[in-house]
Design a protein around this motif. Structure first.
Motif, PDB file in Angstrom:
ATOM      1  N   GLY A 165     -40.069  22.991 -14.118  1.00  0.00           N
ATOM      2  CA  GLY A 165     -39.216  24.273 -14.282  1.00  0.00           C
ATOM      3  C   GLY A 165     -38.618  24.035 -15.481  1.00  0.00           C
ATOM      4  O   GLY A 165     -37.149  24.539 -15.280  1.00  0.00           O
ATOM      5  N   LEU A 166     -39.056  23.006 -16.011  1.00  0.00           N
ATOM      6  CA  LEU A 166     -37.810  23.145 -17.630  1.00  0.00           C
ATOM      7  C   LEU A 166     -38.872  24.147 -18.477  1.00  0.00           C
ATOM      8  O   LEU A 166     -40.321  23.781 -18.402  1.00  0.00           O
ATOM      9  N   THR A 167     -38.087  24.667 -19.880  1.00  0.00           N
ATOM     10  CA  THR A 167     -39.252  25.127 -20.181  1.00  0.00           C
ATOM     11  C   THR A 167     -39.149  23.500 -21.905  1.00  0.00           C
ATOM     12  O   THR A 167     -38.526  23.924 -22.321  1.00  0.00           O
ATOM     13  N   PRO A 168     -40.335  23.812 -22.076  1.00  0.00           N
ATOM     14  CA  PRO A 168     -40.464  22.552 -23.840  1.00  0.00           C
ATOM     15  C   PRO A 168     -40.007  23.686 -24.962  1.00  0.00           C
ATOM     16  O   PRO A 168     -40.778  24.776 -25.189  1.00  0.00           O
ATOM     17  N   LEU A 169     -40.026  23.253 -25.796  1.00  0.00           N
ATOM     18  CA  LEU A 169     -39.699  23.678 -27.021  1.00  0.00           C
ATOM     19  C   LEU A 169     -40.650  23.344 -27.734  1.00  0.00           C
ATOM     20  O   LEU A 169     -41.413  22.801 -27.981  1.00  0.00           O
ATOM     21  N   LEU A 170     -41.616  24.049 -28.678  1.00  0.00           N
ATOM     22  CA  LEU A 170     -42.882  23.733 -28.792  1.00  0.00           C
ATOM     23  C   LEU A 170     -42.107  22.812 -30.438  1.00  0.00           C
ATOM     24  O   LEU A 170     -41.509  23.157 -31.257  1.00  0.00           O
ATOM     25  N   SER A 171     -42.856  21.646 -30.425  1.00  0.00           N
ATOM     26  CA  SER A 171     -42.382  20.942 -31.669  1.00  0.00           C
ATOM     27  C   SER A 171     -43.673  20.777 -31.894  1.00  0.00           C
ATOM     28  O   SER A 171     -44.822  20.468 -32.854  1.00  0.00           O
ATOM     29  N   ALA A 172     -42.954  19.848 -33.974  1.00  0.00           N
ATOM     30  CA  ALA A 172     -42.935  20.088 -35.051  1.00  0.00           C
ATOM     31  C   ALA A 172     -43.327  18.475 -35.313  1.00  0.00           C
ATOM     32  O   ALA A 172     -43.056  17.762 -36.327  1.00  0.00           O
ATOM     33  N   THR A 173     -42.938  17.572 -34.453  1.00  0.00           N
ATOM     34  CA  THR A 173     -41.710  16.285 -34.496  1.00  0.00           C
ATOM     35  C   THR A 173     -42.692  14.828 -33.284  1.00  0.00           C
ATOM     36  O   THR A 173     -43.499  15.607 -32.698  1.00  0.00           O
ATOM     37  N   ASN A 174     -41.813  14.346 -33.119  1.00  0.00           N
ATOM     38  CA  ASN A 174     -42.684  13.273 -32.792  1.00  0.00           C
ATOM     39  C   ASN A 174     -41.575  13.390 -31.327  1.00  0.00           C
ATOM     40  O   ASN A 174     -41.905  11.961 -30.683  1.00  0.00           O
ATOM     41  N   PHE A 175     -41.224  14.079 -30.693  1.00  0.00           N
ATOM     42  CA  PHE A 175     -40.640  14.049 -29.750  1.00  0.00           C
ATOM     43  C   PHE A 175     -40.542  15.288 -28.989  1.00  0.00           C
ATOM     44  O   PHE A 175     -41.044  16.802 -29.817  1.00  0.00           O
ATOM     45  N   VAL A 176     -40.214  15.946 -27.782  1.00  0.00           N
ATOM     46  CA  VAL A 176     -40.207  17.278 -27.676  1.00  0.00           C
ATOM     47  C   VAL A 176     -38.939  17.646 -26.741  1.00  0.00           C
ATOM     48  O   VAL A 176     -38.652  16.705 -25.876  1.00  0.00           O
ATOM     49  N   THR A 177     -38.301  18.401 -27.379  1.00  0.00           N
ATOM     50  CA  THR A 177     -36.392  19.319 -26.408  1.00  0.00           C
ATOM     51  C   THR A 177     -37.154  20.108 -25.354  1.00  0.00           C
ATOM     52  O   THR A 177     -37.754  20.750 -25.443  1.00  0.00           O
ATOM     53  N   MET A 178     -36.441  19.623 -24.778  1.00  0.00           N
ATOM     54  CA  MET A 178     -36.902  20.692 -22.959  1.00  0.00           C
ATOM     55  C   MET A 178     -35.344  21.394 -22.741  1.00  0.00           C
ATOM     56  O   MET A 178     -34.824  20.679 -22.261  1.00  0.00           O
ATOM     57  N   ASP A 179     -35.530  22.627 -22.550  1.00  0.00           N
ATOM     58  CA  ASP A 179     -35.043  23.051 -21.533  1.00  0.00           C
ATOM     59  C   ASP A 179     -34.974  22.638 -20.682  1.00  0.00           C
ATOM     60  O   ASP A 179     -35.444  22.771 -19.844  1.00  0.00           O
ATOM     61  N   CYS A 180     -33.125  22.591 -20.063  1.00  0.00           N
ATOM     62  CA  CYS A 180     -32.817  21.841 -18.667  1.00  0.00           C
ATOM     63  C   CYS A 180     -32.242  23.669 -17.931  1.00  0.00           C
ATOM     64  O   CYS A 180     -32.403  23.631 -16.641  1.00  0.00           O
ATOM     65  N   GLY A 181     -32.894  24.559 -18.346  1.00  0.00           N
ATOM     66  CA  GLY A 181     -32.391  25.910 -17.423  1.00  0.00           C
ATOM     67  C   GLY A 181     -30.477  25.671 -16.979  1.00  0.00           C
ATOM     68  O   GLY A 181     -30.753  27.362 -16.775  1.00  0.00           O
TER      69      GLY A 181
END
Lengths: 368, 368
Positions: free
Chosen positions: A295-311
């Motif tokens: 249920g989190l929203t991942p941001l499309l990533s150009a890096t070696n990590f993924v930032t996730m919107d916890c809502g």
């Protein structure tokens, strides 16, 4: 009170805060190790075996100071990048080079433009040399190029910082947008373009290298895809006189011989680099899936990590981070308003992502 | 002229000179390698095999940033030295730490006292942060403690530098003389006591560690007897608040993980250290004999090098140095008036000293 030497007025004004609390420090405070080290945007896939062998082979030679000119590495990078060796300066990671740039271009009290929530170590250096930070909020989770440009012009700032791809959001601008930004900048404003995550960006995100502009420094590193964060080796690419100016302030014998040897060897093993980039992409896809499943929203990533919107808000995301920590999962989160709803999860080997995947549902439940 | 970013007034004022031209640079200029690398006061006896193994073992872990607190190394050093971990700061060699000290205590234009002909890298940092160097000539080939003290008082200097044992002369003061110097210093003057060569000094040359004084920083290194110059690892020992102040300006993640691992391992292998110290002493004795046999006057040395009076002026000694260079022997020489009659020869493995011994007579003949 004991009489004692007085630090300079500037140093007296500085807080004793640290840009980051490292995972080892956290482990000591927790009293036990993390099971998943996914917070520092390191490359858990590791350096190439060929590079580890090169390091082992070089170990007995560590009684020699490193080459102060970093000659072999600069020349190898120059060939690799298609620029001259005079267009490259090597430093103790991008962190070290950022300090040298601030020191060179920022008089005390001068305005320095960056995004609100961007790289804290850059801000640390700006404060450390007496600069005045001018921050521009992100816009739609990307650094706001127009906003940065306006701030530069309004403040007549000698220095502006942008990371592309961005940390901590993982987002990016296409090359043409960055090139327009460069074109529009006053030629007297130094532009630090931090491309630490450049190798994992989609094709088209990095402008072609152009070493004709005295006011652009492109910063790259062996800490990310090359897997050598622990050796501190970064570099800046720029116009020859701009690069030459570093000679006035850098610590000439500051680079370790080990870093020079390892980086040279890493550059030669492009097959490993390609493999790592493949792993990074596969892991990003897995992290997107894990996020969505929970249920989190991942941001499309150009890096070696993924930032996730916890809502939720920043407090909620902080709780998620803390609950993950209790479950031995080390991640980080953006702290600036608007970005702070997210957590940031580095890619890593499958076993560590397994731990994250297993613990995330419980952590989210506990955070609610 | 292209418009470009302007460096700060201070940086604009700096020359682009380099404190040292390293041996690799010289080899590139010469077009061939040296056969004897005896100019950089390195430890050609090398790091311990146990330490080389530790480095090889740590190599695959270099994807991790180093511990920003240098916790394990600081604690091991604290135990080794009998002080608290809060009394130690680790840095990228003494060179790096010297820069941080100057940055902390020297306002632009402030006087900084050192000996005329002492460590150029210290002077480089003083210039780099806008300090004004006040130099005191050596006296009988030793740094002049009374002269330094007088200069400090006359100038009300915030910072004074002394290396004991001394580089480039190899001479030293006994502990009580240094302690008297500390006692007589204004408590508001920071005293950097560079003990890079402390381990090879005679017993009695190093004052006992006293971490109660806020104005004394003792600097030591893994670059000399420990044979790890190529990993850049030095440390300063001092009073807790003085040490804590480094947190405001140091590059927190600047230490390589490799250096931390290697230094920790080196500290554990005191048997190797003892062996190296024995080799250094034996080699000093051999260098004394070689000097005398060739009509040069060696200065008694407390360091890992022997400074030799060539019996003429600075020009003559420079010729000797150049003639040795032509014969593939890399040594250095002091440059300050009065000291410049000498050459400085680092200890090293027997094969390299053999080369020096074989080439010296011809070099001296050619220099006459």
């Amino acid at each position: 009170m004991t009489e004692r030497p007085s630090p300079t007025a500037l140093v007296r004004s500085l807080p004793a805060t640290v840009p980051f609390v490292g995972p080892e420090t956290q482990e000591r405070e927790r009293g036990r190790p993390f099971r998943a080290r996914l917070g520092a945007n390191e490359n858990g896939f590791g350096p190439a075996p060929s590079v580890a062998r090169a390091m082992a082979g070089a170990a007995p030679q560590m009684w020699k100071y490193g080459d102060a000119q970093n000659h072999d590495l600069r020349n190898a990078l120059a060939r690799h990048l298609g620029v001259g060796a005079e267009n490259i300066v090597i430093g103790e990671g991008i962190d070290g080079l950022l300090g040298l740039v601030v020191r060179q271009y920022v008089e005390q009290g001068a305005p320095v433009v960056t995004s609100l929530g961007a790289y804290p170590t850059f801000n640390y250096h700006v404060a450390g040399f007496g600069g005045r930070l001018v921050t521009v909020p992100y816009r739609d989770d990307r650094e706001d190029l127009d906003g940065l440009l306006n701030a530069v012009k309004l403040q007549n700032a000698p220095l502006v910082y942008l990371s592309n791809p961005d940390n901590p959001m993982g987002t990016w601008w296409e090359a043409d947008a960055v090139e327009d930004f460069v074109e529009a900048l006053p030629p007297t404003t130094m532009f630090v373009l931090d491309e630490a995550y450049g190798e994992t960006a989609p094709p088209g995100a990095l402008p072609a290298l152009d070493v004709s502009r005295p006011n652009v420094l492109r910063m790259r590193t062996f800490s990310k895809v090359y897997g050598l964060a622990g050796l501190r080796c970064g570099y800046a690419v720029g116009e020859a006189e701009t690069i030459r100016n570093f000679e006035k302030v850098r610590n000439h014998f500051g680079m370790t011989r080990m870093a020079q040897e390892a980086a040279l060897s890493a550059l030669e093993d492009q097959a490993h680099l390609q493999w790592v980039c493949g792993e990074v992409e596969a892991c990003r896809q897995r992290l997107y899936r894990i996020a969505r499943k929970n249920g989190l929203t991942p941001l499309l990533s150009a890096t070696n990590f993924v930032t996730m919107d916890c809502g939720g808000d920043g407090q909620h995301a902080m709780k998620v981070l803390q609950e993950l920590g209790k479950r031995d999962v080390f991640v980080r989160k953006p702290m600036a308003p608007g970005l702070d709803r997210c957590i940031r999860v580095s890619v890593g080997p499958a076993e560590e992502i397994d731990v994250f995947e297993a613990e995330l549902p419980e952590a989210l439940k506990a955070a609610r």
